[in-house]
Design a protein around this motif. Structure first.
Motif, PDB file in Angstrom:
ATOM      1  N   THR A  69      54.615   5.436 -29.527  1.00 49.22           N
ATOM      2  CA  THR A  69      55.199   5.675 -28.214  1.00 49.22           C
ATOM      3  C   THR A  69      54.450   4.957 -27.082  1.00 49.22           C
ATOM      4  OG1 THR A  69      56.265   7.715 -28.866  1.00 49.22           O
ATOM      5  CG2 THR A  69      55.800   7.453 -26.519  1.00 49.22           C
ATOM      6  N   PRO A  70      53.140   5.081 -26.960  1.00 50.67           N
ATOM      7  CA  PRO A  70      52.479   4.394 -25.842  1.00 50.67           C
ATOM      8  C   PRO A  70      52.513   2.872 -25.963  1.00 50.67           C
ATOM      9  CG  PRO A  70      50.874   5.628 -27.151  1.00 50.67           C
ATOM     10  CD  PRO A  70      52.232   5.920 -27.708  1.00 50.67           C
ATOM     11  N   VAL A  71      52.644   2.380 -27.170  1.00 51.94           N
ATOM     12  CA  VAL A  71      52.628   0.940 -27.384  1.00 51.94           C
ATOM     13  C   VAL A  71      53.994   0.306 -27.183  1.00 51.94           C
ATOM     14  CG1 VAL A  71      52.064  -0.881 -29.049  1.00 51.94           C
ATOM     15  CG2 VAL A  71      50.704   1.208 -29.000  1.00 51.94           C
ATOM     16  N   PHE A  72      55.038   0.969 -27.679  1.00 49.75           N
ATOM     17  CA  PHE A  72      56.365   0.358 -27.722  1.00 49.75           C
ATOM     18  C   PHE A  72      57.446   1.136 -27.003  1.00 49.75           C
ATOM     19  CE2 PHE A  72      54.142  -1.232 -31.515  1.00 49.75           C
ATOM     20  CZ  PHE A  72      54.033  -2.539 -31.093  1.00 49.75           C
ATOM     21  N   ALA A  73      57.084   2.005 -26.098  1.00 54.13           N
ATOM     22  CA  ALA A  73      58.118   2.695 -25.313  1.00 54.13           C
ATOM     23  C   ALA A  73      58.904   1.649 -24.526  1.00 54.13           C
ATOM     24  CB  ALA A  73      57.469   3.698 -24.367  1.00 54.13           C
ATOM     25  N   PRO A  74      60.239   1.716 -24.551  1.00 51.52           N
ATOM     26  CA  PRO A  74      61.061   0.674 -23.911  1.00 51.52           C
ATOM     27  C   PRO A  74      60.750   0.450 -22.435  1.00 51.52           C
ATOM     28  CG  PRO A  74      62.431   2.155 -25.222  1.00 51.52           C
ATOM     29  CD  PRO A  74      61.040   2.717 -25.222  1.00 51.52           C
ATOM     30  N   ASP A  75      60.345   1.481 -21.700  1.00 46.59           N
ATOM     31  CA  ASP A  75      60.080   1.303 -20.284  1.00 46.59           C
ATOM     32  C   ASP A  75      58.599   1.153 -19.974  1.00 46.59           C
ATOM     33  OD1 ASP A  75      59.150   3.840 -20.698  1.00 46.59           O
ATOM     34  OD2 ASP A  75      60.497   4.821 -19.281  1.00 46.59           O
TER      35      ASP A  75
END
Length: 190
Positions: free
Chosen positions: A181-187
């Motif tokens: 999540t922290p690496v590849f969250a869309p926003d």
């Protein structure tokens, strides 16, 4: 008549593939033998060669099937993180395919069916990068490599039992989702 059982089989190709996947899952690809697989399928030792020619042909068929299943598993994932979750799920559900797919020395890398299945999987993998802020040019490729490294590394560590301590009883997919999540969250947020 027992000779019928030796030479006639409902779906020999599938039976040999299934037996091969069982061997790979429990003993690894090095343990594969067409003669042993023929014995397991209850056919003559030469019968599997009609479908696969040789051991490399069998492993090519496994890799091809694996990439096709992999592309199907990735299809429709809403973003890169969820593609990673599906990557981990695929590895857990298809460990024998996963072992073979990423060892190109085991199979015929120029096989047309294999190349088509790999391209389908690549398209699905790349689709998740498009939604990220760095979505163009070399940045997108590097983002894709980073995402692949995270998902593949996690899946490999999971399959080899190296995450038993850190993951414990938690769902590996949820653990991966939290890591990604922290690496590849869309926003860009977590």
């Amino acid at each position: 008549m027992s000779s019928d059982r030796t030479y006639h089989h409902g779906d020999l190709r599938r039976a040999v593939l299934t037996a091969a996947l069982d061997v790979i899952r429990t003993e690894g690809p090095a343990a594969l033998s067409l003669r042993d697989l023929a014995r397991r399928a209850g056919v003559s030792h030469a019968a599997p060669a009609h479908h696969f020619k040789d051991r490399t042909g069998l492993l090519t068929a496994i890799a091809t099937e694996g990439y096709a299943l992999f592309a199907d598993a990735l299809a429709g994932a809403p973003d890169l993180r969820e593609r990673g979750v599906r990557y981990v799920r695929f590895a857990a559900e298809h460990p024998a395919h996963f072992q073979v797919m990423f060892q190109p020395a085991l199979y015929r890398t120029d096989d047309a069916d294999l190349l088509a299945a790999k391209e389908r999987a690549s398209v699905e993998l790349r689709a998740g990068v498009d939604g990220l802020p760095s979505g163009g040019g070399d940045d997108a490729r590097l983002t894709g490599v980073a995402a692949w490294s995270l998902a593949h590394g996690f899946a490999t560590l999971l399959l080899t039992g190296n995450l038993a301590g850190p993951v414990g009883d938690r769902d590996p997919e949820e653990v991966f989702r939290a890591l990604a999540t922290p690496v590849f969250a869309p926003d860009g947020s977590s």
